[in-house]
Scaffold this active site. Structure first.
Site, PDB file in Angstrom:
ATOM      1  N   GLY A   1       2.584  -5.445  -5.233  1.00  0.00           N
ATOM      2  CA  GLY A   1       1.598  -4.942  -4.305  1.00  0.00           C
ATOM      3  C   GLY A   1       2.173  -3.781  -3.508  1.00  0.00           C
ATOM      4  O   GLY A   1       3.390  -3.675  -3.332  1.00  0.00           O
ATOM      5  N   CYS A   2       1.307  -2.894  -3.030  1.00  0.00           N
ATOM      6  CA  CYS A   2       1.805  -1.704  -2.316  1.00  0.00           C
ATOM      7  C   CYS A   2       2.522  -2.078  -1.027  1.00  0.00           C
ATOM      8  O   CYS A   2       3.612  -1.560  -0.743  1.00  0.00           O
ATOM      9  CB  CYS A   2       0.661  -0.734  -2.047  1.00  0.00           C
ATOM     10  SG  CYS A   2      -0.734  -1.429  -1.146  1.00  0.00           S
ATOM     11  N   HIS A   3       1.944  -2.990  -0.224  1.00  0.00           N
ATOM     12  CA  HIS A   3       2.605  -3.419   1.010  1.00  0.00           C
ATOM     13  C   HIS A   3       3.927  -4.120   0.679  1.00  0.00           C
ATOM     14  O   HIS A   3       4.947  -3.893   1.342  1.00  0.00           O
ATOM     15  CB  HIS A   3       1.713  -4.387   1.792  1.00  0.00           C
ATOM     16  CG  HIS A   3       0.352  -3.861   2.095  1.00  0.00           C
ATOM     17  ND1 HIS A   3       0.112  -2.918   3.071  1.00  0.00           N
ATOM     18  CD2 HIS A   3      -0.852  -4.157   1.548  1.00  0.00           C
ATOM     19  CE1 HIS A   3      -1.187  -2.659   3.125  1.00  0.00           C
ATOM     20  NE2 HIS A   3      -1.788  -3.385   2.211  1.00  0.00           N
TER      21      HIS A   3
END
Length: 317
Positions: A115-117
């Site tokens: 995931g980006c986060h």
């Protein structure tokens, strides 16, 4: 030789970006499915099993279904959903994660893109935990702000067509403190507890900042910002896509940190700020680049034996 690539979910934000990144590459043949055929399970099964490599840009349940439809054991899969990120039989798609993770990706047929986060937090925190500066029992605290493109078609339309007075500026969400990236953060960092994490969406299309907050007293030994930067430089030495920022004054724009400076690249930049008692460590990346489609293409290059950097841009410092 041309590699046959199928993007299952090619009409979503991540899938469209992967298509855009691959469509002009001479060694790639993109297999496509018409919008009206995407729910035709037989057509999807045919494409899934005729590809050399498949990208899954789908909701979790649909990704799991797609994997179940693959009967050709030669097909390599990269999943961009959260479905397999804590599955030990899948390889986590951060080549820079550990000294041997790049080889794992090269030799794997099942890779999950982070995931980006999670990418921002994990890439910043992993060196500190591996080098035992932070204990696995540490309760991490993290906040991020990301562009609205990460919210998919509906959110993009809302922001592009809505009024600022109605949408506002920075909007925190997932305030139940149960964001879908928490399980992989805990799993990949081998933490005893998941971090406290609050994301927010900003009134800009793409780019992001992931900010981790640490008290100096929580470190296992006394350490300075300079020593942390040296540790990062050593851990990520020779990594094309990880940049360690040492001179914060030239990095900031009039004292402000712009979340969009890594846009349209696969770069992730780490900067460190301090006072006498505390630190904030910030990862800056493109949520559609190293945070999604760029990371997926980087893994594809490795899995197919292509130059890892092909088709990917870096920030010019």
């Amino acid at each position: 030789m041309k590699y046959k690539i199928f993007v299952d979910g090619q009409h979503g934000t991540t899938g469209l970006k992967i298509h855009e990144m691959l469509e002009n590459r001479e060694e790639i043949e993109l297999l496509s499915i018409k919008e009206e055929e995407k729910k035709d399970i037989n057509k999807r099964k045919e494409l899934l099993n005729s590809a050399d490599l498949v990208f899954l840009c789908l909701p979790d349940a649909a990704s799991i279904e797609s994997v179940s439809l693959i009967t050709n054991d030669k097909v390599k899969v990269i999943d961009a959903s959260t479905a397999h990120r804590t599955n030990p039989t899948w390889t986590y798609g951060v080549p820079e994660l550990t000294s041997n993770n790049r080889e794992k990706i090269k030799n794997s047929t099942r890779v999950c893109v982070p995931g980006c986060h999670a990418s921002g937090l994990i890439i910043a925190m992993k060196p500190l935990i591996v080098n035992k500066l932070l204990a696995n029992s540490q309760k991490l605290i993290c906040h991020s702000i990301t562009g609205f493109s990460g919210g998919g078609k509906t959110m993009i339309e809302d922001y592009e067509n809505g009024k600022f007075e109605d949408i506002g500026g920075q909007r925190p969400y997932a305030l139940s403190l149960n964001h879908k990236h928490l399980p992989e953060m805990k799993y990949i960092l081998e933490l005893d507890e998941a971090p406290i994490f609050t994301p927010s969406v900003g009134n800009f299309k793409q780019g992001m900042l992931v900010m981790s907050y640490l008290a100096k007293k929580d470190f296992q030994k006394e350490i300075s910002r300079k020593e942390i930067l040296e540790l990062y430089k050593n851990y990520y030495k020779d990594e094309t896509f990880i940049n360690i920022i040492e001179d914060n004054e030239t990095y900031l724009d009039a004292g402000l940190l712009n979340p969009m400076k890594c846009n349209n690249t696969n770069s992730l930049e780490i900067s460190v700020y301090e006072n006498d008692t505390d630190l904030v460590i910030i990862s800056r990346l493109d949520n559609l680049g190293k945070g999604a489609s760029g990371a997926a293409v980087q893994c594809m290059n490795l899995m197919l034996g292509i130059d890892e950097t092909k088709g990917l841009k870096t920030v010019k410092n």
